[in-house]
Design an enzyme around this catalytic site. Structure first.
Site, PDB file in Angstrom:
ATOM      1  N   THR A 135      42.286  28.169  33.002  1.00 52.76           N
ATOM      2  CA  THR A 135      42.928  26.862  33.178  1.00 52.76           C
ATOM      3  C   THR A 135      44.423  26.988  32.913  1.00 52.76           C
ATOM      4  O   THR A 135      44.826  27.507  31.873  1.00 52.76           O
ATOM      5  CB  THR A 135      42.343  25.818  32.208  1.00 52.76           C
ATOM      6  OG1 THR A 135      42.548  26.246  30.860  1.00 52.76           O
ATOM      7  CG2 THR A 135      40.873  25.567  32.478  1.00 52.76           C
ATOM      8  N   ASN A 154      47.750  25.642  31.745  1.00 52.74           N
ATOM      9  CA  ASN A 154      48.125  24.573  30.807  1.00 52.74           C
ATOM     10  C   ASN A 154      49.576  24.137  30.981  1.00 52.74           C
ATOM     11  O   ASN A 154      50.448  24.954  31.274  1.00 52.74           O
ATOM     12  CB  ASN A 154      47.918  25.046  29.366  1.00 52.74           C
ATOM     13  CG  ASN A 154      46.455  25.231  29.009  1.00 52.74           C
ATOM     14  OD1 ASN A 154      45.753  26.057  29.602  1.00 52.74           O
ATOM     15  ND2 ASN A 154      45.969  24.455  28.060  1.00 52.74           N
ATOM     16  N   GLU A 191      44.630  20.635  31.538  1.00 51.07           N
ATOM     17  CA  GLU A 191      44.266  21.996  31.936  1.00 51.07           C
ATOM     18  C   GLU A 191      43.772  21.987  33.372  1.00 51.07           C
ATOM     19  O   GLU A 191      42.776  21.327  33.664  1.00 51.07           O
ATOM     20  CB  GLU A 191      43.096  22.509  31.107  1.00 51.07           C
ATOM     21  CG  GLU A 191      43.292  22.658  29.635  1.00 51.07           C
ATOM     22  CD  GLU A 191      42.034  23.287  29.018  1.00 51.07           C
ATOM     23  OE1 GLU A 191      41.881  24.505  29.108  1.00 51.07           O
ATOM     24  OE2 GLU A 191      41.213  22.524  28.484  1.00 51.07           O
TER      25      GLU A 191
HETATM   26  P1  ADP Z   1      45.504  30.094  28.413  1.00 52.31           P
HETATM   27  O1  ADP Z   1      44.788  29.817  27.125  1.00 52.31           O
HETATM   28  O2  ADP Z   1      46.812  30.797  28.213  1.00 52.31           O
HETATM   29  O3  ADP Z   1      45.675  28.851  29.279  1.00 52.31           O
HETATM   30  P2  ADP Z   1      43.358  30.890  30.233  1.00 52.31           P
HETATM   31  O4  ADP Z   1      42.274  31.847  29.866  1.00 52.31           O
HETATM   32  O5  ADP Z   1      43.034  29.432  30.364  1.00 52.31           O
HETATM   33  O6  ADP Z   1      44.549  31.120  29.205  1.00 52.31           O
HETATM   34  O7  ADP Z   1      43.974  31.433  31.578  1.00 52.31           O
HETATM   35  C1  ADP Z   1      44.970  30.670  32.222  1.00 52.31           C
HETATM   36  C2  ADP Z   1      45.914  31.500  33.052  1.00 52.31           C
HETATM   37  O8  ADP Z   1      45.193  32.283  34.004  1.00 52.31           O
HETATM   38  C3  ADP Z   1      46.840  30.614  33.863  1.00 52.31           C
HETATM   39  O9  ADP Z   1      47.987  30.216  33.131  1.00 52.31           O
HETATM   40  C4  ADP Z   1      47.183  31.500  35.048  1.00 52.31           C
HETATM   41  O10 ADP Z   1      48.325  32.294  34.765  1.00 52.31           O
HETATM   42  C5  ADP Z   1      45.950  32.399  35.198  1.00 52.31           C
HETATM   43  N1  ADP Z   1      45.036  32.037  36.307  1.00 52.31           N
HETATM   44  C6  ADP Z   1      44.484  32.956  37.159  1.00 52.31           C
HETATM   45  N2  ADP Z   1      43.685  32.367  38.051  1.00 52.31           N
HETATM   46  C7  ADP Z   1      43.705  31.022  37.785  1.00 52.31           C
HETATM   47  C8  ADP Z   1      43.080  29.883  38.393  1.00 52.31           C
HETATM   48  N3  ADP Z   1      42.262  30.011  39.456  1.00 52.31           N
HETATM   49  N4  ADP Z   1      43.331  28.652  37.861  1.00 52.31           N
HETATM   50  C9  ADP Z   1      44.143  28.534  36.785  1.00 52.31           C
HETATM   51  N5  ADP Z   1      44.767  29.561  36.177  1.00 52.31           N
HETATM   52  C10 ADP Z   1      44.567  30.816  36.654  1.00 52.31           C
HETATM   53  N1  RBF Z   2      35.822  20.745  27.182  1.00 50.08           N
HETATM   54  C1  RBF Z   2      34.996  19.923  26.479  1.00 50.08           C
HETATM   55  O1  RBF Z   2      34.997  19.949  25.258  1.00 50.08           O
HETATM   56  N2  RBF Z   2      34.179  19.035  27.116  1.00 50.08           N
HETATM   57  C2  RBF Z   2      34.102  18.951  28.479  1.00 50.08           C
HETATM   58  O2  RBF Z   2      33.335  18.138  28.998  1.00 50.08           O
HETATM   59  C3  RBF Z   2      34.949  19.829  29.246  1.00 50.08           C
HETATM   60  N3  RBF Z   2      34.928  19.800  30.597  1.00 50.08           N
HETATM   61  C4  RBF Z   2      35.741  20.649  31.306  1.00 50.08           C
HETATM   62  C5  RBF Z   2      35.710  20.611  32.695  1.00 50.08           C
HETATM   63  C6  RBF Z   2      36.513  21.460  33.440  1.00 50.08           C
HETATM   64  C7  RBF Z   2      36.446  21.400  34.933  1.00 50.08           C
HETATM   65  C8  RBF Z   2      37.367  22.383  32.783  1.00 50.08           C
HETATM   66  C9  RBF Z   2      38.240  23.312  33.571  1.00 50.08           C
HETATM   67  C10 RBF Z   2      37.414  22.415  31.404  1.00 50.08           C
HETATM   68  C11 RBF Z   2      36.599  21.555  30.645  1.00 50.08           C
HETATM   69  N4  RBF Z   2      36.631  21.569  29.262  1.00 50.08           N
HETATM   70  C12 RBF Z   2      35.811  20.715  28.539  1.00 50.08           C
HETATM   71  C13 RBF Z   2      37.661  22.338  28.557  1.00 50.08           C
HETATM   72  C14 RBF Z   2      37.195  23.650  28.045  1.00 50.08           C
HETATM   73  O3  RBF Z   2      36.719  23.416  26.755  1.00 50.08           O
HETATM   74  C15 RBF Z   2      38.418  24.547  27.985  1.00 50.08           C
HETATM   75  O4  RBF Z   2      38.886  24.866  29.269  1.00 50.08           O
HETATM   76  C16 RBF Z   2      38.100  25.768  27.180  1.00 50.08           C
HETATM   77  O5  RBF Z   2      39.268  26.422  26.868  1.00 50.08           O
HETATM   78  C17 RBF Z   2      37.065  26.662  27.860  1.00 50.08           C
HETATM   79  O6  RBF Z   2      36.785  27.764  27.031  1.00 50.08           O
HETATM   80 MG    MG Z   3      44.088  27.484  29.746  1.00 50.92          MG
END
Ligand code: ADP
Ligand code: RBF
Ligand code: MG
Length: 152
Positions: free
Chosen positions: A32, A34, A84
């Site tokens: 995701t 951020n 996110e």
């Molecule tokens: P963080 O805790 O830093 O957000 P994540 O595990 O959520 O780490 O990974 C997010 C990062 O992964 C994004 O900031 C981006 O650089 C990369 N990324 C790669 N593919 C995707 C995707 N399909 N959607 C969102 N982020 C992606």
């Molecule tokens: N976190 C929650 O605690 N409850 C949720 O219902 C929830 N739904 C999510 C739905 C989507 C499509 C995404 C991308 C994230 C969601 N998350 C939710 C956030 C999730 O906890 C977060 O991305 C974590 O960092 C995953 O490990």
């Molecule tokens: Mg993230």
């Protein structure tokens, strides 16, 4: 759609992709992107936390479908609200520092708590399917070419 939700949708946000919580969402198959807090603060006060779908663009790249979790992640009990965005596309590499523009088009569900990480992951997978379908409807498609997005 819910009355409060439809009063502020579609909603357009733009900002830099920063390091998030580092919980390894990526390892779970759902990275995701951020936003920093100043972008989160632009949400209207009546904004309803939950899972939303819409369109995403990185810098002046192509348009992608996205699903976004906007709220407090009850499973992790975050103190601050976060936005996110999971872009529905397989990227070759990370894009921290890129500009991310999103159009939040519709609401899927409220944030939920889960008994296990596995249930959270399964629910997210279903959200991705539901988002993909909802974005095929003509009302959603129109927003893809909104002037807010740069020309790819
Ligand atoms: P963080 O805790 O830093 O957000 P994540 O595990 O959520 O780490 O990974 C997010 C990062 O992964 C994004 O900031 C981006 O650089 C990369 N990324 C790669 N593919 C995707 C995707 N399909 N959607 C969102 N982020 C992606
Ligand atoms: N976190 C929650 O605690 N409850 C949720 O219902 C929830 N739904 C999510 C739905 C989507 C499509 C995404 C991308 C994230 C969601 N998350 C939710 C956030 C999730 O906890 C977060 O991305 C974590 O960092 C995953 O490990
Ligand atoms: Mg993230």
């Amino acid at each position: 759609m819910d009355q409060t939700v439809s009063s502020y949708l579609p909603l357009f946000l733009e900002g830099e992709v920063i390091k998030g919580f580092g919980r390894g969402s990526k390892d779970l198959g759902c990275p995701t992107a951020n936003y920093p807090l100043d972008v989160v603060k632009k949400l209207p006060s009546e904004f309803k936390p939950g899972v939303y779908y819409g369109w995403a663009q990185l810098d002046s790249g192509p348009m992608y479908k996205m699903v976004a979790n906007i709220g407090y992640c009850p499973y992790y009990q975050n103190k601050e609200m976060s936005v996110e965005t999971h872009i529905i596309h397989a990227f070759e590499k990370d894009f921290y520092g890129s500009n991310l523009r999103i159009a939040i088009v519709g609401y899927l569900r409220g944030e939920m708590n889960f008994d296990s990480l596995n249930e959270l992951i399964e629910t997210i997978k279903q959200d991705i399917v539901n988002a993909g379908k909802s974005l095929e409807n003509p009302e959603s498609q129109k927003l893809k070419s909104n002037i807010f997005f740069g020309k790819p």
